[in-house]
Design an enzyme around this catalytic site. Structure first.
Site, mmCIF file in Angstrom:
data_model
loop_
_atom_site.group_PDB
_atom_site.id
_atom_site.type_symbol
_atom_site.label_atom_id
_atom_site.label_comp_id
_atom_site.label_asym_id
_atom_site.label_seq_id
_atom_site.Cartn_x
_atom_site.Cartn_y
_atom_site.Cartn_z
ATOM 1 N N SER A 1 1.115 -1.090 -0.292
ATOM 2 C CA SER A 1 0.411 0.037 0.274
ATOM 3 C C SER A 1 0.979 0.657 0.004
ATOM 4 O O SER A 1 1.751 1.313 0.465
ATOM 5 C CB SER A 1 -0.444 -0.061 0.921
ATOM 6 O OG SER A 1 -0.993 1.316 1.641
ATOM 7 N N TYR B 1 -1.461 -1.177 10.505
ATOM 8 C CA TYR B 1 -1.648 -1.176 9.648
ATOM 9 C C TYR B 1 -0.536 -1.513 8.631
ATOM 10 O O TYR B 1 0.103 -2.466 7.433
ATOM 11 C CB TYR B 1 -3.183 -0.845 8.772
ATOM 12 C CG TYR B 1 -3.178 -1.087 7.510
ATOM 13 C CD1 TYR B 1 -3.441 -2.642 7.057
ATOM 14 C CD2 TYR B 1 -3.185 -0.238 6.297
ATOM 15 C CE1 TYR B 1 -3.595 -2.556 5.486
ATOM 16 C CE2 TYR B 1 -2.836 -0.405 4.748
ATOM 17 C CZ TYR B 1 -3.060 -1.633 4.732
ATOM 18 O OH TYR B 1 -4.026 -2.192 3.261
ATOM 19 N N LYS C 1 2.760 -4.136 6.005
ATOM 20 C CA LYS C 1 3.140 -3.871 5.275
ATOM 21 C C LYS C 1 4.039 -3.616 5.038
ATOM 22 O O LYS C 1 5.070 -4.530 4.331
ATOM 23 C CB LYS C 1 1.586 -2.776 3.910
ATOM 24 C CG LYS C 1 0.041 -3.369 4.226
ATOM 25 C CD LYS C 1 0.165 -4.161 3.785
ATOM 26 C CE LYS C 1 -1.405 -4.993 3.274
ATOM 27 N NZ LYS C 1 -1.641 -5.827 2.965
HETATM 28 P P1 NAD Z 1 -10.558 -6.899 1.365
HETATM 29 O O1 NAD Z 1 -11.293 -7.152 2.525
HETATM 30 O O2 NAD Z 1 -12.301 -7.195 0.482
HETATM 31 O O3 NAD Z 1 -9.561 -8.759 0.587
HETATM 32 C C1 NAD Z 1 -9.341 -9.017 1.509
HETATM 33 C C2 NAD Z 1 -9.955 -10.861 1.664
HETATM 34 O O4 NAD Z 1 -8.854 -11.753 2.434
HETATM 35 C C3 NAD Z 1 -10.985 -10.878 2.268
HETATM 36 O O5 NAD Z 1 -11.626 -11.695 1.205
HETATM 37 C C4 NAD Z 1 -10.935 -11.900 3.642
HETATM 38 O O6 NAD Z 1 -12.330 -12.696 3.341
HETATM 39 C C5 NAD Z 1 -9.655 -12.355 3.403
HETATM 40 N N1 NAD Z 1 -9.072 -12.829 4.932
HETATM 41 C C6 NAD Z 1 -8.531 -11.913 5.587
HETATM 42 N N2 NAD Z 1 -7.613 -12.830 6.556
HETATM 43 C C7 NAD Z 1 -7.254 -13.659 6.236
HETATM 44 C C8 NAD Z 1 -6.998 -14.761 6.375
HETATM 45 N N3 NAD Z 1 -6.279 -14.567 7.783
HETATM 46 N N4 NAD Z 1 -6.925 -15.953 5.939
HETATM 47 C C9 NAD Z 1 -7.655 -16.139 4.969
HETATM 48 N N5 NAD Z 1 -8.114 -14.818 4.042
HETATM 49 C C10 NAD Z 1 -8.376 -13.926 4.359
HETATM 50 O O7 NAD Z 1 -9.515 -5.797 0.849
HETATM 51 P P2 NAD Z 1 -9.067 -5.554 -0.929
HETATM 52 O O8 NAD Z 1 -9.926 -4.173 0.050
HETATM 53 O O9 NAD Z 1 -9.335 -6.586 -1.514
HETATM 54 O O10 NAD Z 1 -7.438 -5.546 -0.511
HETATM 55 C C11 NAD Z 1 -6.964 -6.622 -0.618
HETATM 56 C C12 NAD Z 1 -5.561 -6.670 -0.085
HETATM 57 O O11 NAD Z 1 -4.950 -5.317 -0.419
HETATM 58 C C13 NAD Z 1 -4.915 -6.423 1.828
HETATM 59 O O12 NAD Z 1 -4.052 -6.939 1.838
HETATM 60 C C14 NAD Z 1 -4.825 -4.923 1.243
HETATM 61 O O13 NAD Z 1 -4.583 -4.378 3.003
HETATM 62 C C15 NAD Z 1 -4.461 -4.146 0.118
HETATM 63 N N6 NAD Z 1 -4.721 -3.059 -0.142
HETATM 64 C C16 NAD Z 1 -5.981 -2.642 -0.011
HETATM 65 C C17 NAD Z 1 -5.946 -1.435 -0.402
HETATM 66 C C18 NAD Z 1 -7.787 -1.004 -0.822
HETATM 67 O O14 NAD Z 1 -7.487 0.167 -0.517
HETATM 68 N N7 NAD Z 1 -8.582 -1.379 -0.803
HETATM 69 C C19 NAD Z 1 -5.542 -0.361 -0.753
HETATM 70 C C20 NAD Z 1 -3.908 -0.540 -0.459
HETATM 71 C C21 NAD Z 1 -3.135 -1.607 -0.239
HETATM 72 C C1 UD1 Z 2 -6.743 5.171 3.734
HETATM 73 C C2 UD1 Z 2 -5.930 5.271 4.757
HETATM 74 C C3 UD1 Z 2 -5.067 4.197 3.710
HETATM 75 C C4 UD1 Z 2 -5.090 2.977 2.642
HETATM 76 C C5 UD1 Z 2 -6.577 3.677 1.991
HETATM 77 C C6 UD1 Z 2 -6.492 2.940 1.269
HETATM 78 C C7 UD1 Z 2 -6.255 5.946 6.897
HETATM 79 C C8 UD1 Z 2 -5.383 7.502 6.862
HETATM 80 N N1 UD1 Z 2 -5.594 6.125 5.409
HETATM 81 O O1 UD1 Z 2 -6.683 6.031 2.853
HETATM 82 O O2 UD1 Z 2 -4.705 3.194 4.578
HETATM 83 O O3 UD1 Z 2 -4.679 2.292 2.095
HETATM 84 O O4 UD1 Z 2 -7.229 4.578 2.428
HETATM 85 O O5 UD1 Z 2 -7.972 3.426 -0.031
HETATM 86 O O6 UD1 Z 2 -7.619 5.892 6.373
HETATM 87 N N2 UD1 Z 2 -13.008 11.732 3.295
HETATM 88 C C9 UD1 Z 2 -13.916 12.588 3.783
HETATM 89 N N3 UD1 Z 2 -14.666 12.016 3.817
HETATM 90 C C10 UD1 Z 2 -15.160 10.975 4.584
HETATM 91 C C11 UD1 Z 2 -14.122 10.053 4.177
HETATM 92 C C12 UD1 Z 2 -13.151 10.230 3.019
HETATM 93 O O7 UD1 Z 2 -13.579 13.763 3.323
HETATM 94 O O8 UD1 Z 2 -16.250 10.082 5.002
HETATM 95 C C13 UD1 Z 2 -11.390 12.030 2.576
HETATM 96 C C14 UD1 Z 2 -10.645 11.882 3.507
HETATM 97 O O9 UD1 Z 2 -10.324 12.691 4.410
HETATM 98 C C15 UD1 Z 2 -9.316 11.798 2.215
HETATM 99 C C16 UD1 Z 2 -10.286 10.776 1.634
HETATM 100 O O10 UD1 Z 2 -11.511 11.417 1.448
HETATM 101 O O11 UD1 Z 2 -8.622 12.840 1.699
HETATM 102 C C17 UD1 Z 2 -9.846 10.249 0.397
HETATM 103 O O12 UD1 Z 2 -9.825 9.413 2.209
HETATM 104 P P1 UD1 Z 2 -10.308 7.625 2.383
HETATM 105 O O13 UD1 Z 2 -11.076 7.044 1.388
HETATM 106 O O14 UD1 Z 2 -10.508 7.202 3.697
HETATM 107 O O15 UD1 Z 2 -8.810 7.188 1.686
HETATM 108 P P2 UD1 Z 2 -7.317 7.816 2.417
HETATM 109 O O16 UD1 Z 2 -7.234 8.714 3.339
HETATM 110 O O17 UD1 Z 2 -6.194 8.298 1.251
#
Ligand code: NAD
Ligand code: UD1
Length: 356
Positions: free
Chosen positions: A124, A148, A152
């Site tokens: 991330s 978190y 990572k």
């Molecule tokens: P998500 O929660 O939708 O998917 C994660 C999946 O992992 C889920 O299906 C959950 O059931 C499964 N899981 C959780 N714990 C587990 C375990 N112990 N054993 C087996 N399965 C397990 O999340 P996502 O948004 O699809 O994210 C996927 C990956 O990408 C994560 O590692 C997350 O940290 C990373 N990531 C996500 C974002 C985001 O904004 N969505 C941003 C940066 C990184």
């Molecule tokens: C958050 C996580 C980041 C993660 C990312 C995934 C935090 C501090 N960081 O980032 O670790 O990788 O999500 O997408 O949580 N906002 C509003 N109102 C809301 C929600 C958000 O104004 O109800 C604003 C926030 O202040 C920010 C922007 O929208 O400026 C995006 O927020 P968000 O979607 O939570 O993502 P990140 O903060 O970038």
């Protein structure tokens, strides 16, 4: 390739499966369904015509994971499984280190037993922390500010050390920026189990009337309109980055790291405007105080991914907004609104094969 996909029933995993199967890869999913749904996997099957196997298992159960991996004999692993809520990670550090770090170690042991040395890891942009300069490039110092983010960073370090120790190993660390949107079909999308913390899933629930209004977390930042700026990336573009990384992983060894974003920053107000256009009406919004821990702006330098993976994002914020609304309006309660639809949910472990 035969690809073991941990966390494949989640948001990014399910979209990546569609792209993988579409490119002729075969997939085996391991998911605890802690935050994912077997219905997502059934729907992936409906959208594709590939081989998709699914097992309900926790990645920390090394014996079970080893049995699954050994039987499937993957050429590569894509590791999505993990916990991802920043606020919750500070309140539940032991769970976050256990799933995200111990879970990764458990997976590496299972891979060793199965003779697989290729992994693509979901990292991330949060590993960078407060920006020293923008856009972030991959050489930016790593100073995560949450538990978190630390998990990572630690998993990245473990995988990098593993690649250094094994000349045959390949590690692709993908640092995602802000994934949003859904598959164009509206069949799969993001399905938060609790009140969403992130901007777009929250806004989507405002549009369906499940939430009263969006609170903008501060409009006094040093940005063009005062609201926070992020690098939003369409989840389908992100999914395709995994296919590109997999292709590269087949031909190289060692550890590589890539930013996966668009390189364009968009403010909260611009995202609200784009989503209002998609929905066709203005959405209720108020301005509140800044959210503790937020930074003003972040953007990715994605030139390395373009050069080395031959990948770059295709979609813009209106595509992200439209696809999110197609998903949200058809599935206001996410996969819970489709209970009973799933075949995979009826058995703990299942093999899902395409219709002839
Ligand atoms: P998500 O929660 O939708 O998917 C994660 C999946 O992992 C889920 O299906 C959950 O059931 C499964 N899981 C959780 N714990 C587990 C375990 N112990 N054993 C087996 N399965 C397990 O999340 P996502 O948004 O699809 O994210 C996927 C990956 O990408 C994560 O590692 C997350 O940290 C990373 N990531 C996500 C974002 C985001 O904004 N969505 C941003 C940066 C990184
Ligand atoms: C958050 C996580 C980041 C993660 C990312 C995934 C935090 C501090 N960081 O980032 O670790 O990788 O999500 O997408 O949580 N906002 C509003 N109102 C809301 C929600 C958000 O104004 O109800 C604003 C926030 O202040 C920010 C922007 O929208 O400026 C995006 O927020 P968000 O979607 O939570 O993502 P990140 O903060 O970038």
């Amino acid at each position: 390739m035969r690809v073991l996909v941990t966390g494949g029933a989640g948001y990014i995993g399910s979209h990546t499966l569609v792209e993988l199967l579409g490119q002729g890869h075969e997939a085996c999913v391991v998911d605890s369904y802690d935050n994912g749904s077997p219905i997502a996997l059934d729907r992936v099957r409906g959208l594709t015509n590939g081989h998709l196997e699914a097992h309900e298992a926790d990645i920390r159960d090394t014996a079970r994971l080893t049995a699954i991996a050994t039987a499937f004999a993957p050429d590569a692993v894509i590791h999505f499984a993990g916990l991802k809520a920043v606020g919750e990670s500070v309140a539940r550090p032991v769970d976050y280190y256990d799933v995200n770090v111990t879970g990764t170690l458990s997976l590496m042991r299972a891979m060793a037993a199965a003779g697989c040395g290729r992994i693509i890891f979901s990292s991330s942009a949060t590993v960078y922390g407060e920006p020293e300069y923008l856009p972030y490039d991959e050489a930016h110092p790593l100073r995560p500010t949450s538990v978190y983010g630390q998990t990572k960073r630690m998993a990245e370090q473990i995988l990098t050390d593993w690649a250094a120790a094994d000349p045959a190993a390949t590690v692709m660390l993908l640092r995602y920026f802000n994934p949003v949107g859904a598959h164009a079909s509206g069949r799969i999308g993001e399905d938060p189990h609790d009140i969403p913390n992130n901007l777009m899933p929250y806004l989507a629930q405002v549009a369906t009337g499940q939430r009263d209004r969006l609170v903008i977390h501060g409009d006094d930042y040093d940005t063009p309109d005062g609201t926070g700026v992020r690098d939003y990336i369409h989840v389908v573009d992100l999914a395709r980055a995994h296919v590109a990384a997999l292709d590269r992983a087949a031909g190289v060894t060692g550890a590589e790291v890539y930013n996966i974003g668009t390189g364009r920053g968009t403010s909260v107000r611009e995202m609200v405007a784009a989503f209002s256009r998609a929905v066709g009406r203005a959405l209720p919004v108020t301005v509140g105080p800044r959210r503790p821990g937020d930074i003003a702006a972040m953007e990715a330098d994605c030139s390395l991914a373009r050069q080395m993976l031959g990948w770059q994002a295709q979609y813009g914020i209106d595509d992200m907004a439209r696809s999110l609304w197609v998903w949200q309006s058809a599935n206001p309660e996410g996969y819970r609104g489709a209970a009973g639809e799933s075949r995979a949910s009826q058995t703990p472990s299942s093999e899902i094969r395409p219709k002839p």
